[in-house]
Motif scaffolding. Structure first.
Motif, mmCIF file in Angstrom:
data_model
loop_
_atom_site.group_PDB
_atom_site.id
_atom_site.type_symbol
_atom_site.label_atom_id
_atom_site.label_comp_id
_atom_site.label_asym_id
_atom_site.label_seq_id
_atom_site.Cartn_x
_atom_site.Cartn_y
_atom_site.Cartn_z
ATOM 1 N N SER A 196 0.821 -1.216 0.000
ATOM 2 C CA SER A 196 0.000 0.000 0.000
ATOM 3 C C SER A 196 0.853 1.263 0.000
ATOM 4 C CB SER A 196 -0.978 -0.003 1.174
ATOM 5 O OG SER A 196 -0.366 -0.406 2.374
ATOM 6 N N PHE A 197 2.132 1.125 0.319
ATOM 7 C CA PHE A 197 3.099 2.232 0.197
ATOM 8 C C PHE A 197 4.478 1.594 0.228
ATOM 9 C CE2 PHE A 197 1.702 1.657 4.558
ATOM 10 C CZ PHE A 197 2.883 1.466 5.245
ATOM 11 N N GLY A 198 5.495 2.351 -0.128
ATOM 12 C CA GLY A 198 6.849 1.821 -0.136
ATOM 13 C C GLY A 198 7.245 1.368 1.260
ATOM 14 N N PHE A 227 10.182 -1.191 11.181
ATOM 15 C CA PHE A 227 9.474 -1.587 9.954
ATOM 16 C C PHE A 227 8.114 -0.899 9.928
ATOM 17 C CE2 PHE A 227 11.710 -5.344 8.189
ATOM 18 C CZ PHE A 227 12.588 -5.637 9.215
ATOM 19 N N ASP A 228 7.747 -0.335 8.783
ATOM 20 C CA ASP A 228 6.394 0.177 8.589
ATOM 21 C C ASP A 228 5.968 -0.282 7.216
ATOM 22 O OD1 ASP A 228 3.991 1.547 8.464
ATOM 23 O OD2 ASP A 228 4.814 3.385 9.325
ATOM 24 N N LEU A 229 4.896 -1.055 7.146
ATOM 25 C CA LEU A 229 4.531 -1.650 5.862
ATOM 26 C C LEU A 229 3.024 -1.839 5.759
ATOM 27 C CD1 LEU A 229 3.710 -4.863 6.464
ATOM 28 C CD2 LEU A 229 6.169 -4.999 6.863
ATOM 29 N N SER A 238 -3.592 -2.465 4.332
ATOM 30 C CA SER A 238 -3.139 -2.608 5.709
ATOM 31 C C SER A 238 -2.007 -1.614 5.922
ATOM 32 C CB SER A 238 -2.680 -4.034 6.012
ATOM 33 O OG SER A 238 -1.768 -4.498 5.044
ATOM 34 N N ASP A 239 -1.719 -1.344 7.182
ATOM 35 C CA ASP A 239 -0.678 -0.387 7.554
ATOM 36 C C ASP A 239 -0.288 -0.729 8.990
ATOM 37 O OD1 ASP A 239 0.940 1.776 8.110
ATOM 38 O OD2 ASP A 239 -0.689 3.247 8.145
ATOM 39 N N ALA A 240 0.951 -1.148 9.191
ATOM 40 C CA ALA A 240 1.365 -1.554 10.541
ATOM 41 C C ALA A 240 2.857 -1.302 10.701
ATOM 42 C CB ALA A 240 1.049 -3.028 10.776
ATOM 43 N N SER A 241 3.265 -1.079 11.935
ATOM 44 C CA SER A 241 4.687 -0.877 12.249
ATOM 45 C C SER A 241 5.102 -1.783 13.398
ATOM 46 C CB SER A 241 4.971 0.561 12.702
ATOM 47 O OG SER A 241 4.502 1.491 11.780
ATOM 48 N N ARG A 242 6.330 -2.254 13.305
ATOM 49 C CA ARG A 242 6.939 -2.957 14.426
ATOM 50 C C ARG A 242 8.384 -2.472 14.531
ATOM 51 N NH1 ARG A 242 2.370 -3.967 15.030
ATOM 52 N NH2 ARG A 242 1.357 -5.983 15.323
ATOM 53 N N ILE A 331 -3.363 3.140 15.341
ATOM 54 C CA ILE A 331 -2.896 3.592 16.657
ATOM 55 C C ILE A 331 -1.393 3.393 16.610
ATOM 56 C CG2 ILE A 331 -2.988 3.193 19.135
ATOM 57 C CD1 ILE A 331 -5.793 2.044 18.725
ATOM 58 N N GLU A 332 -0.656 4.497 16.468
ATOM 59 C CA GLU A 332 0.774 4.374 16.191
ATOM 60 C C GLU A 332 1.633 5.383 16.945
ATOM 61 O OE1 GLU A 332 1.915 5.548 12.135
ATOM 62 O OE2 GLU A 332 -0.198 5.721 11.645
ATOM 63 N N PRO A 333 1.695 5.221 18.272
ATOM 64 C CA PRO A 333 2.584 6.109 19.022
ATOM 65 C C PRO A 333 4.039 5.850 18.641
ATOM 66 C CG PRO A 333 1.877 4.291 20.408
ATOM 67 C CD PRO A 333 1.103 4.177 19.119
ATOM 68 N N ILE A 345 5.209 1.718 17.096
ATOM 69 C CA ILE A 345 4.449 0.469 17.071
ATOM 70 C C ILE A 345 3.045 0.831 16.616
ATOM 71 C CG2 ILE A 345 3.604 -1.496 18.402
ATOM 72 C CD1 ILE A 345 5.938 -0.968 20.394
ATOM 73 N N GLU A 346 2.597 0.163 15.562
ATOM 74 C CA GLU A 346 1.329 0.551 14.925
ATOM 75 C C GLU A 346 0.477 -0.653 14.582
ATOM 76 O OE1 GLU A 346 1.878 2.130 10.948
ATOM 77 O OE2 GLU A 346 -0.155 2.970 10.932
ATOM 78 N N ASP A 347 -0.760 -0.599 15.019
ATOM 79 C CA ASP A 347 -1.782 -1.499 14.511
ATOM 80 C C ASP A 347 -2.936 -0.642 14.032
ATOM 81 O OD1 ASP A 347 -0.848 -4.107 14.758
ATOM 82 O OD2 ASP A 347 -1.464 -4.271 16.854
HETATM 83 MN MN MN Z 1 2.433 2.944 9.011
#
Ligand code: MN
Ligand code: MN
Length: 370
Positions: A196-198, A227-229, A238-242, A331-333, A345-347
Motif C-alpha cells: 500500500s506504500f513503499g 518496519f512500517d509496511l 493494511s498499515d502496521a509498524s513494528r 494507533i501508532e505512538p 508500534i502501529e496497529d
Molecule cells: Mn504505518
C-alpha cells in the motif's frame, strides 16, 4: 473485483436530493470503486462516473476497461472511449442528453484537476459547481461495512506475513533497502498484488526521522530496526509498524520500546464507541509524557484508513469526533530521539460494539533477531 453495492449509491442520491444537486461528477477512481466495485486507476486517461438525483447514473471509461466494468454487474449506463476521441466532450454530451440545463452540480474538489474542471464549467456555463463532494464521500467511507472489514482483515493478515519475511531477512551489513526488497519479494511471491506504500525499513538513529525513507544504510548490530509496511487486498489496505532488535538491545532501547508499547496497548484498550478521537490520543500521549519522552512524540496518534491510509477519522488532540462501530484507524505512538533511535508500534483497528479489534496480530514485544 467485488460486486457493486446499491446501498452506497442510494445514500449518495439522497444527498444529491437533499442539497438540490442535479448531478455529481465523480473523478476519483477510489470513489468509483467504493460506489460500484469497479476499481481501476486510469492514470492520464479519463474515468468518470456521473450520478443524477433522479435518473440512472453512468460510467464513462477507457474502452479497454469497459468489459471489466460489466464484470462487476454494473446495471446502468456505460460508455467507452478510444484514446483518439474527445472523452471530455463525450461525457458532457451524455450529461446533456439527460439534463439540458443543470442548475447545481457537485465535484470532488480534492481530486478534480483544474485542467479537467475548466472544460466542465465551460460546457455548463449556467451551472453552479461550488458544492464539494469530497467531505460527503469521506463521511460515507468513515463507517466501514462488514464486507469492507473482511477485506481489511485479509490485508492485515498479509501484513503479518510480510513482517515475518522482513524479520527473517535481518542481518547486520545488509542495507535497509535490501531488507525491504526481500520482504516485498516474499510478499508478492504469495500473490499479494501490491504494497500500500513503499516499505519502510530504518535502522538505529535513522529511525529517529519518522518521515525518512528506506535507504542504502547498512543495518547495525545491537540496534533497533523499525518496519512500517502495508499491503493491498481488493482495494483495501493494511498499515502496521513494528520495531525489533538486531542483536542485543541496550537498556535504553528496551526502555523506550517498552514505553511506546505501553502507550500503544493502553490506547488500543481505550477504544470504544462513545469515546472521542482526542481521548484516545491523550491516553497514549499521557503515558509517553509521564515517562519523560513527550517532546519526542511528534505526530498524531493515528489516522483513518480503509481504501487508503489517508481517511477519517484523525486520532489527534482537538478532534472531538465520537467513535462509532465500523470506524477504522491506526494507533501508532512513537518516540523519535534525534541521533539516537526511533521506535514506532502501529496497529490499525476497527471499532466494535464494545471495543476494537486489530487487523494485524504480529507480536508487539521487543523481538530479537540475528
Ligand atoms: Mn504505518
Ligand atoms: Mn499509519
Amino acid at each position: 473485483m467485488t460486486k457493486m453495492n446499491e446501498n452506497r449509491l442510494n445514500k449518495l442520491r439522497q444527498i444529491l436530493n437533499q442539497n438540490g444537486l442535479d448531478f455529481a461528477y465523480i473523478s476519483d477512481f477510489k470513489t468509483i470503486q467504493y460506489l460500484t466495485g469497479f476499481g481501476s486507476n486510469p492514470y492520464e486517461r479519463i474515468l468518470a462516473m456521473v450520478v443524477f438525483s433522479d435518473q440512472d447514473p453512468f460510467i464513462f471509461a477507457p474502452a479497454l476497461e469497459v468489459e471489466v466494468v460489466k464484470s462487476v454487474g454494473w446495471p446502468y449506463g456505460l460508455y467507452g472511449y478510444q484514446d483518439n476521441e474527445d472523452g471530455l466532450q463525450m461525457i458532457y454530451d451524455h450529461i446533456k442528453e439527460r439534463i439540458a440545463q443543470p442548475k447545481k452540480a457537485a465535484v470532488e474538489k480534492d481530486n478534480l484537476t483544474l485542467s479537467r474542471f475548466y472544460p466542465l464549467q465551460t460546457a455548463f456555463p449556467e451551472t453552479d459547481f461550488s458544492f464539494d463532494l469530497t467531505p460527503v464521500i469521506e463521511r460515507l467511507r468513515l463507517i466501514k461495512e462488514s464486507d469492507e472489514i473482511e477485506k481489511l482483515k485479509q490485508a492485515g493478515h498479509d501484513a503479518d506475513l510480510a513482517f515475518e519475511a522482513g524479520f527473517k531477512a535481518l542481518k547486520a551489513g545488509k542495507s535497509e533497502l535490501q531488507i525491504a526488497a526481500e520482504l516485498e519479494y516474499a510478499t508478492k511471491s504469495r500473490n499479494v498484488p501490491e504494497m500500500s506504500f513503499g516499505t519502510l525499513v530504518q535502522t538505529a538513529e535513522h529511525a529517529a526521522d519518522p518521515h525518512g525513507e528506506t535507504s542504502s544504510l547498512p543495518l547495525k548490530n545491537n540496534a533497533l530496526v523499525l518496519f512500517d509496511l502495508g499491503t493491498v487486498y481488493k482495494g483495501y489496505i493494511s498499515d502496521a509498524s513494528r520495531t525489533v532488535a538486531l542483536g542485543t538491545p541496550s537498556d535504553h532501547m528496551r526502555e523506550v520500546h517498552q514505553i511506546v508499547l505501553e502507550a500503544q496497548l493502553a490506547a488500543q484498550a481505550a477504544v470504544k464507541p462513545g469515546k472521542t478521537a482526542a481521548e484516545i490520543d491523550k491516553t497514549a500521549r499521557d503515558i509517553i509524557e509521564k515517562a519523560g519522552f513527550g517532546q519526542y512524540f511528534i505526530h498524531r496518534l493515528g489516522h483513518g484508513m480503509g481504501m487508503s491510509e489517508h481517511e477519517f477519522p484523525s486520532i489527534m488532540q482537538g478532534n472531538d469526533l465520537v467513535l462509532e462501530p465500523g470506524m477504522c484507524f491506526s494507533i501508532e505512538p512513537g518516540i523519535y530521539i534525534p541521533n539516537d533511535l526511533g521506535v514506532r508500534i502501529e496497529d490499525c483497528v476497527y471499532v466494535t460494539k464494545d471495543g476494537c479489534e486489530p487487523f494485524t496480530h504480529m507480536s508487539k514485544k521487543l523481538q530479537q533477531f540475528g
